[in-house]
Design a protein around this motif. Structure first.
Motif, PDB file in Angstrom:
ATOM      1  N   THR A 108       0.843  -1.187   0.000  1.00 34.90           N
ATOM      2  CA  THR A 108       0.000   0.000   0.000  1.00 34.90           C
ATOM      3  C   THR A 108       0.892   1.255   0.000  1.00 34.90           C
ATOM      4  O   THR A 108       2.110   1.144   0.165  1.00 34.90           O
ATOM      5  CB  THR A 108      -0.936  -0.002   1.220  1.00 34.90           C
ATOM      6  N   PRO A 109       0.315   2.443  -0.175  1.00 33.68           N
ATOM      7  CA  PRO A 109       1.147   3.638  -0.354  1.00 33.68           C
ATOM      8  C   PRO A 109       2.155   3.927   0.747  1.00 33.68           C
ATOM      9  O   PRO A 109       3.144   4.623   0.494  1.00 33.68           O
ATOM     10  CB  PRO A 109       0.104   4.765  -0.466  1.00 33.68           C
ATOM     11  N   THR A 110       1.936   3.420   1.962  1.00 28.98           N
ATOM     12  CA  THR A 110       2.900   3.662   3.037  1.00 28.98           C
ATOM     13  C   THR A 110       3.957   2.566   3.123  1.00 28.98           C
ATOM     14  O   THR A 110       4.941   2.709   3.835  1.00 28.98           O
ATOM     15  CB  THR A 110       2.157   3.779   4.386  1.00 28.98           C
ATOM     16  N   SER A 111       3.790   1.494   2.381  1.00 28.06           N
ATOM     17  CA  SER A 111       4.660   0.328   2.512  1.00 28.06           C
ATOM     18  C   SER A 111       6.067   0.593   1.986  1.00 28.06           C
ATOM     19  O   SER A 111       6.269   1.378   1.049  1.00 28.06           O
ATOM     20  CB  SER A 111       4.072  -0.866   1.759  1.00 28.06           C
ATOM     21  N   LEU A 112       7.014  -0.113   2.573  1.00 27.51           N
ATOM     22  CA  LEU A 112       8.377  -0.125   2.059  1.00 27.51           C
ATOM     23  C   LEU A 112       8.364  -0.740   0.657  1.00 27.51           C
ATOM     24  O   LEU A 112       7.804  -1.813   0.449  1.00 27.51           O
ATOM     25  CB  LEU A 112       9.273  -0.946   2.987  1.00 27.51           C
ATOM     26  N   GLY A 113       8.942  -0.049  -0.296  1.00 24.85           N
ATOM     27  CA  GLY A 113       8.988  -0.557  -1.662  1.00 24.85           C
ATOM     28  C   GLY A 113       7.833  -0.113  -2.531  1.00 24.85           C
ATOM     29  O   GLY A 113       7.754  -0.497  -3.703  1.00 24.85           O
ATOM     30  N   TYR A 114       6.932   0.718  -1.984  1.00 27.19           N
ATOM     31  CA  TYR A 114       5.802   1.181  -2.782  1.00 27.19           C
ATOM     32  C   TYR A 114       6.239   2.223  -3.807  1.00 27.19           C
ATOM     33  O   TYR A 114       7.032   3.122  -3.514  1.00 27.19           O
ATOM     34  CB  TYR A 114       4.729   1.792  -1.886  1.00 27.19           C
ATOM     35  N   THR A 115       5.715   2.097  -5.000  1.00 25.60           N
ATOM     36  CA  THR A 115       5.790   3.128  -6.029  1.00 25.60           C
ATOM     37  C   THR A 115       4.402   3.199  -6.674  1.00 25.60           C
ATOM     38  O   THR A 115       3.599   2.265  -6.527  1.00 25.60           O
ATOM     39  CB  THR A 115       6.834   2.798  -7.112  1.00 25.60           C
ATOM     40  N   PRO A 116       4.098   4.274  -7.389  1.00 21.85           N
ATOM     41  CA  PRO A 116       2.778   4.363  -8.022  1.00 21.85           C
ATOM     42  C   PRO A 116       2.542   3.315  -9.106  1.00 21.85           C
ATOM     43  O   PRO A 116       1.406   3.127  -9.541  1.00 21.85           O
ATOM     44  CB  PRO A 116       2.774   5.776  -8.619  1.00 21.85           C
ATOM     45  N   LEU A 169      13.049  -3.566  -3.175  1.00 23.27           N
ATOM     46  CA  LEU A 169      11.698  -4.125  -3.175  1.00 23.27           C
ATOM     47  C   LEU A 169      10.840  -3.482  -4.267  1.00 23.27           C
ATOM     48  O   LEU A 169       9.966  -4.144  -4.843  1.00 23.27           O
ATOM     49  CB  LEU A 169      11.048  -3.924  -1.807  1.00 23.27           C
ATOM     50  N   ALA A 170      11.071  -2.207  -4.543  1.00 24.52           N
ATOM     51  CA  ALA A 170      10.291  -1.513  -5.562  1.00 24.52           C
ATOM     52  C   ALA A 170      10.481  -2.131  -6.945  1.00 24.52           C
ATOM     53  O   ALA A 170       9.616  -1.993  -7.812  1.00 24.52           O
ATOM     54  CB  ALA A 170      10.670  -0.034  -5.594  1.00 24.52           C
ATOM     55  N   LYS A 171      11.601  -2.804  -7.161  1.00 17.57           N
ATOM     56  CA  LYS A 171      11.826  -3.478  -8.430  1.00 17.57           C
ATOM     57  C   LYS A 171      11.096  -4.824  -8.492  1.00 17.57           C
ATOM     58  O   LYS A 171      10.754  -5.307  -9.575  1.00 17.57           O
ATOM     59  CB  LYS A 171      13.330  -3.702  -8.644  1.00 17.57           C
ATOM     60  N   VAL A 172      10.867  -5.418  -7.331  1.00 14.04           N
ATOM     61  CA  VAL A 172      10.257  -6.748  -7.276  1.00 14.04           C
ATOM     62  C   VAL A 172       8.746  -6.688  -7.431  1.00 14.04           C
ATOM     63  O   VAL A 172       8.138  -7.480  -8.171  1.00 14.04           O
ATOM     64  CB  VAL A 172      10.630  -7.450  -5.952  1.00 14.04           C
ATOM     65  N   TYR A 173       8.091  -5.765  -6.742  1.00 17.61           N
ATOM     66  CA  TYR A 173       6.635  -5.779  -6.666  1.00 17.61           C
ATOM     67  C   TYR A 173       5.940  -5.640  -8.022  1.00 17.61           C
ATOM     68  O   TYR A 173       4.962  -6.358  -8.285  1.00 17.61           O
ATOM     69  CB  TYR A 173       6.161  -4.711  -5.688  1.00 17.61           C
TER      70      TYR A 173
END
Length: 327
Positions: A124-132, A276-280
């Motif tokens: 979700t928007p507050t999560s570690l690794g979040y991007t739009p 993490l942003a690359k994984v999700y």
């Protein structure tokens, strides 16, 4: 001297979390109606509430405060790693994802304060690794039908193809997020209308669904489930996508496993978000978990509460030091 030293340490902390009140009494009250009655009678100042009782709380001079991103909602396709599962075909998974009219469903069941279409699954928007970038898929029924035809299945208006057979959605009626069975019915109607599928909704007990899930009895079926949001989704990512021995795993894709291991090898806090942003987005692109957004948990507060700022991604009473009583 000891008390003074402790006070000095507290004052030197990045945030002063000393409460602004003298006493805090906590009571376990399972029934919503009893909690609301206590709030209205002046016997409680803060209760876990629901949209359905908003007017009752406001009539007594109270209001609702929403804990942002407290719970996420997902359509989970189960057992798709089995070669003979229909959802083993990514085209089928993507078609199911694109055939859900999320905006209409959410606008029908919830208010903008209580629900949002953002993020993906537990991100979700507050999560570690979040991007739009990862967000619930848009409604594209024409593309969904093309994908089902390409996968060899017949859809409304197609000249041929094999019958998909019955598709079951299992869910339950949770207390903290309302209308989940209704959401399941609306998703089923989307799949029936847009893809011509024979869909049944099974509303039962959460424990029973969990037992069936672990026993591999929901293979090639769908779970509409909720779960507590979290700041760091590493554990659930690991168990779902990087543990082939886990009975409740979502996938067993070597490419995803390698990607997750590489991201988890990054332990530098300043670099972990980017890893993490690359994984999700890659996980979302596989369409095993069809995100339905997240709910904001409503809390009822009495007129004695001037201010409270609950933490996001927390489905429990928290940040009590931010509570400020009315003068």
């Amino acid at each position: 001297d000891h008390r003074r030293a402790r006070a000095e340490r507290l004052c030197a902390a990045p945030e002063d979390r000393r409460p602004r009140f003298q006493f805090l009494d906590l009571f376990m009250v399972p029934e919503l109606s009893t909690r609301v009655a206590a709030l209205r009678a002046g016997q409680a100042d803060l209760v876990e509430a629901a949209e359905a009782v908003k007017s009752q709380i406001e009539d007594a001079g109270g209001r609702l405060i929403y804990a942002q991103e407290s719970t996420y909602v997902v359509l989970g396709l189960t057992g798709c790693y089995y070669p003979d599962a229909r959802c083993n075909d990514i085209r089928v998974r993507q078609a199911l994802d694109l055939a859900v009219d999320r905006e209409t469903i959410v606008n029908t069941l919830y208010t903008p304060e209580s629900y949002a279409l953002a993020g993906w699954a537990h991100v979700t928007p507050t999560s570690l690794g979040y991007t739009p970038e990862p967000k619930p898929m848009p409604f594209q029924p024409d593309k969904a039908r093309e994908l089902m035809i390409a996968a060899g299945y017949k859809v409304p208006g197609s000249p041929g193809g094999k019958d998909y057979g019955k598709l079951s959605i299992y869910t339950w009626n949770p207390g903290d997020v309302p209308f989940i069975p209704d959401m399941a019915q609306l998703v089923a109607e989307n799949w029936k209308q847009e893809l011509g599928l024979d869909v049944e909704v099974v509303v039962t007990d959460r424990t029973l669904i969990s037992d069936m899930f672990r026993a591999q009895e929901l293979v090639d079926k769908v779970r509409l489930f909720i779960n507590e949001a979290r700041w760091d989704g590493s554990t659930i990512t690991q168990s779902s996508f990087n543990d082939p021995q886990n009975a409740t795993r979502t996938a067993e894709d070597p490419r995803l496993m390698t990607m997750i291991r590489d991201a988890f090898d990054v332990v530098d806090p300043d670099k972990r978000h980017d890893a993490l942003a690359k994984v999700y987005p890659e996980l979302q692109a596989e369409h095993y978990l069809l995100s339905m957004g997240h709910a904001n948990l409503p809390w009822g507060v009495s007129s004695r509460i001037a201010e409270w700022q609950p933490w996001p991604v927390a489905a429990f009473f928290n940040a009590h030091w931010t509570i400020r009583l009315a003068e």
